[in-house]
Motif scaffolding. Sequence first.
Motif, PDB file in Angstrom:
ATOM      1  N   TYR A 139       0.842  -1.201   0.000  1.00 24.23           N
ATOM      2  CA  TYR A 139       0.000   0.000   0.000  1.00 24.23           C
ATOM      3  C   TYR A 139       0.876   1.249   0.000  1.00 24.23           C
ATOM      4  CZ  TYR A 139      -3.297   3.570   1.504  1.00 24.23           C
ATOM      5  OH  TYR A 139      -4.047   4.721   1.582  1.00 24.23           O
ATOM      6  N   ALA A 140       1.921   1.256   0.805  1.00 23.72           N
ATOM      7  CA  ALA A 140       2.827   2.412   0.829  1.00 23.72           C
ATOM      8  C   ALA A 140       3.537   2.563  -0.519  1.00 23.72           C
ATOM      9  CB  ALA A 140       3.847   2.243   1.958  1.00 23.72           C
ATOM     10  N   ALA A 141       3.901   1.443  -1.148  1.00 25.84           N
ATOM     11  CA  ALA A 141       4.544   1.500  -2.459  1.00 25.84           C
ATOM     12  C   ALA A 141       3.580   2.052  -3.507  1.00 25.84           C
ATOM     13  CB  ALA A 141       5.027   0.109  -2.861  1.00 25.84           C
ATOM     14  N   TYR A 142       2.294   1.708  -3.368  1.00 27.12           N
ATOM     15  CA  TYR A 142       1.291   2.247  -4.297  1.00 27.12           C
ATOM     16  C   TYR A 142       1.180   3.761  -4.160  1.00 27.12           C
ATOM     17  CZ  TYR A 142      -3.306   3.017  -6.460  1.00 27.12           C
ATOM     18  OH  TYR A 142      -4.345   3.476  -7.226  1.00 27.12           O
ATOM     19  N   GLN A 143       1.309   4.258  -2.943  1.00 28.92           N
ATOM     20  CA  GLN A 143       1.290   5.711  -2.763  1.00 28.92           C
ATOM     21  C   GLN A 143       2.519   6.337  -3.441  1.00 28.92           C
ATOM     22  OE1 GLN A 143      -1.711   6.499  -1.494  1.00 28.92           O
ATOM     23  NE2 GLN A 143      -1.824   4.259  -1.282  1.00 28.92           N
ATOM     24  N   LYS A 144       3.653   5.661  -3.381  1.00 27.59           N
ATOM     25  CA  LYS A 144       4.844   6.164  -4.068  1.00 27.59           C
ATOM     26  C   LYS A 144       4.634   6.171  -5.583  1.00 27.59           C
ATOM     27  CE  LYS A 144       8.502   5.189  -0.762  1.00 27.59           C
ATOM     28  NZ  LYS A 144       8.931   6.615  -0.752  1.00 27.59           N
ATOM     29  N   TYR A 145       3.977   5.138  -6.078  1.00 25.55           N
ATOM     30  CA  TYR A 145       3.677   5.096  -7.510  1.00 25.55           C
ATOM     31  C   TYR A 145       2.863   6.323  -7.918  1.00 25.55           C
ATOM     32  CZ  TYR A 145       1.387   3.699 -11.858  1.00 25.55           C
ATOM     33  OH  TYR A 145       0.906   3.682 -13.146  1.00 25.55           O
ATOM     34  N   GLN A 146       1.885   6.681  -7.107  1.00 22.96           N
ATOM     35  CA  GLN A 146       1.038   7.829  -7.431  1.00 22.96           C
ATOM     36  C   GLN A 146       1.821   9.141  -7.368  1.00 22.96           C
ATOM     37  OE1 GLN A 146      -3.218   7.602  -5.924  1.00 22.96           O
ATOM     38  NE2 GLN A 146      -2.306   5.924  -4.738  1.00 22.96           N
ATOM     39  N   GLN A 147       2.826   9.207  -6.518  1.00 17.44           N
ATOM     40  CA  GLN A 147       3.652  10.414  -6.474  1.00 17.44           C
ATOM     41  C   GLN A 147       4.366  10.641  -7.796  1.00 17.44           C
ATOM     42  OE1 GLN A 147       6.277   9.968  -3.104  1.00 17.44           O
ATOM     43  NE2 GLN A 147       4.584   9.756  -1.647  1.00 17.44           N
ATOM     44  N   THR A 148       4.675   9.563  -8.488  1.00 19.22           N
ATOM     45  CA  THR A 148       5.375   9.657  -9.768  1.00 19.22           C
ATOM     46  C   THR A 148       4.411   9.768 -10.943  1.00 19.22           C
ATOM     47  OG1 THR A 148       7.199   8.330  -8.894  1.00 19.22           O
ATOM     48  CG2 THR A 148       7.030   8.499 -11.289  1.00 19.22           C
ATOM     49  N   HIS A 149       3.293   9.030 -10.878  1.00 21.90           N
ATOM     50  CA  HIS A 149       2.400   8.908 -12.031  1.00 21.90           C
ATOM     51  C   HIS A 149       1.108   9.704 -11.886  1.00 21.90           C
ATOM     52  CE1 HIS A 149       4.748   5.653 -13.932  1.00 21.90           C
ATOM     53  NE2 HIS A 149       5.012   5.281 -12.686  1.00 21.90           N
ATOM     54  N   GLY A 150       0.899  10.345 -10.769  1.00 25.76           N
ATOM     55  CA  GLY A 150      -0.321  11.116 -10.564  1.00 25.76           C
ATOM     56  C   GLY A 150      -1.337  10.377  -9.720  1.00 25.76           C
ATOM     57  N   LYS A 151      -2.216  11.144  -9.076  1.00 33.80           N
ATOM     58  CA  LYS A 151      -3.217  10.575  -8.186  1.00 33.80           C
ATOM     59  C   LYS A 151      -4.159   9.652  -8.952  1.00 33.80           C
ATOM     60  CE  LYS A 151      -6.855  11.814  -4.886  1.00 33.80           C
ATOM     61  NZ  LYS A 151      -6.430  10.772  -3.938  1.00 33.80           N
ATOM     62  N   ALA A 152      -4.454   8.519  -8.344  1.00 34.98           N
ATOM     63  CA  ALA A 152      -5.304   7.530  -8.986  1.00 34.98           C
ATOM     64  C   ALA A 152      -6.718   8.062  -9.159  1.00 34.98           C
ATOM     65  CB  ALA A 152      -5.342   6.251  -8.158  1.00 34.98           C
TER      66      ALA A 152
END
Length: 681
Positions: free
Chosen positions: A590-603
């Motif tokens: 879940y924390a890694a998914y938040q990092k993904y959104q920091q790079t790719h934009g809010k889901a």
Amino acid sequence: MLRLSTALALGTLATPAFVAAEPTPAAPATGARYGSFGLDLTTQEKTIKPGDDFWTYANGGWDKRTQIAADRTSAGYAVVLVDEAEANVRKILDDAAANPAVVGAGAKQFGDLYASFMDEAAIDKAGAAPLAPYFARIDAATDRAKLQALFATPGYASPVEIGQLPNPSDPSKYTVGTGQGSLGMGGRDYYLETGPKYDAFRTAYRAYVERMLTLSGLTDASARADRIIALETAMAKVQWSPVQSRDLMAMLKPMTAAQRTALAPEFDWPLLLQTSGYGDFPVVIMSNSTALTGLGKIFAATPVSTWQDWMKFRFAVAAAPMLPKTFDAATFDFYGKTLSDQPSQRARWKRGIAMVNGTMGEAIGEIYVKRHYPPESEAKMGELITNLRAAYKDRIAANSWMDEKTKTAALAKLAAFDPRVGHPVKYIDYTSLQVVRGDPLGNAIRAGEFQHRLDLSRLKAPVDRTLWDMTPQTVNAYYDPLANQITFPAAILQAPYFDPKADAAINYGAIGAIIGHEMGHGFDDQGSLFGPSGKFENWWTPAAKTAFKARTGALSQQYDAYEPIPGVHVKGALTLGENIGDLGGVETAYAAYQKYQQTHGKAPVIDGLTGDQRFFLSYAQAWQSKVREGALRTRLLTDPHSPPFYRVNGIVRNVDAWYAAFGVKPGDKLYLAPADRVHIW
């Protein structure tokens, strides 16, 4: 023999019971395998509140409409992927039969191996005759020295097992270890538990033993069966339980020759080790120490003739798939129908594929990877693992219960993690394996001898960290604490666990949590006993270890309360390592998914579901599984993995973000007060 690698072991919207986020335009269809974005929303049962039973909320619709296939003990996404892998391997075998030169290296060998197994007419015609040369070797073991030499020979059962593993004191080198052998019925509890159910199992097993002895041509099978049952029951009484065998401080006991003799003087340890090929190792790891003492006494007290009968029975059981239908059917009737509640045996070709995978798996795997593992998968997995490593780093650094010295050591171990994805960098060369078309039992024995020679050839060299314990076509994953490696075969990197075309939340909730789970094994109650290089060493301060045990103990107590079968609970101590892996895996993914959104934009919100909701639904659907009661009972008695239902409900109730995503409140059945939620990593 002790093994330390920890496998994963794979299982229209109504008015929601939570408050949805502000709607945003739905993302376009992605070409994902499931649904429009990678999640199958038809599997849900939305009459159930997420906070009451999240597994059923995510999977209840699927559960209602799905029947377990007659030749299976379970159903679920993992079974679907295994079926697909089988079909893909069958195509490789068919192609090899048609044109082995085109398929590639090893094609004629594994083609002959498969064809020999599939020739049921020839197997039936041969009858029990293929057993004769192996039974003759057992008959020739007329004293205890000869018996022990046979115990140490590949292909024959033994009350003690001997093998090699990386040296826990220096995992760059191999050492030798020994421990308690296996039992014919499976886990020791089948011999020792009381009650009508277990009485029935023992009665059926006694009849099966007699049946196999009769089919094998032995006279006085009834009396022989009684002696075998008495022997195995005595062995079960002294063996360590699965929970005891998880105590690595007690299991990893190096002993000198004098200490081995003092521990179990009835065994001729120099003879056992020399015959196995390990005779010049001065120090050997002696696992299940008190069991070895008890087994030594049983060995000395039991007549040689009874050991010979036991070895013949165990040999016939192992050989049953390569023997006439009467042997095969009797074996399935007991292990499949009686113990596992499986109505029908799997088709011969499917069992043949399992045999070939187990014998020449990497030869098949090399072809499988070329056909079924796209480069796109490897690239996206790389980003996932990078984000997970970064998330673990953040969570360890922010850990409130661990002191700075232990944090520094934990971060060093995290930095040393070695992820392997898809396939080995090199494959096993099977050229020296002799496969004889028309000799399925001989092929099986020679395969065991080939693997033993291969192991011995590696013994004196440094440990080869490129070796894999699973084939690329295996739907599973594992962590090896002695190498600090996580390994993900190509076959598990498919939808719904991983789909390059799916919404990121789906991949992070499924394969992300699986990767996090395997990484988490490096910090579970067993993996935390090994350092960055895989060395068995303490990197904890006493205060940090005390705090860790308090949290893991609370998680163990939660799982002790779960009762999948009336009267049979989950064993919190047995499943603790896997439960720690699940909890850490979900929270870190879940924390890694938040990092993904920091790079790719809010889901965005898709089909009324926020990114967080899609993440947790994906996690729950990854454990979409139903299991027959008999198979479930076996798992509860012997398996360190909790049942899939509790790998969802038992985990999410400890995750704060799940409460926020689905509006879970006090009064909901899964609700835990914040102070009662377990947070480890």
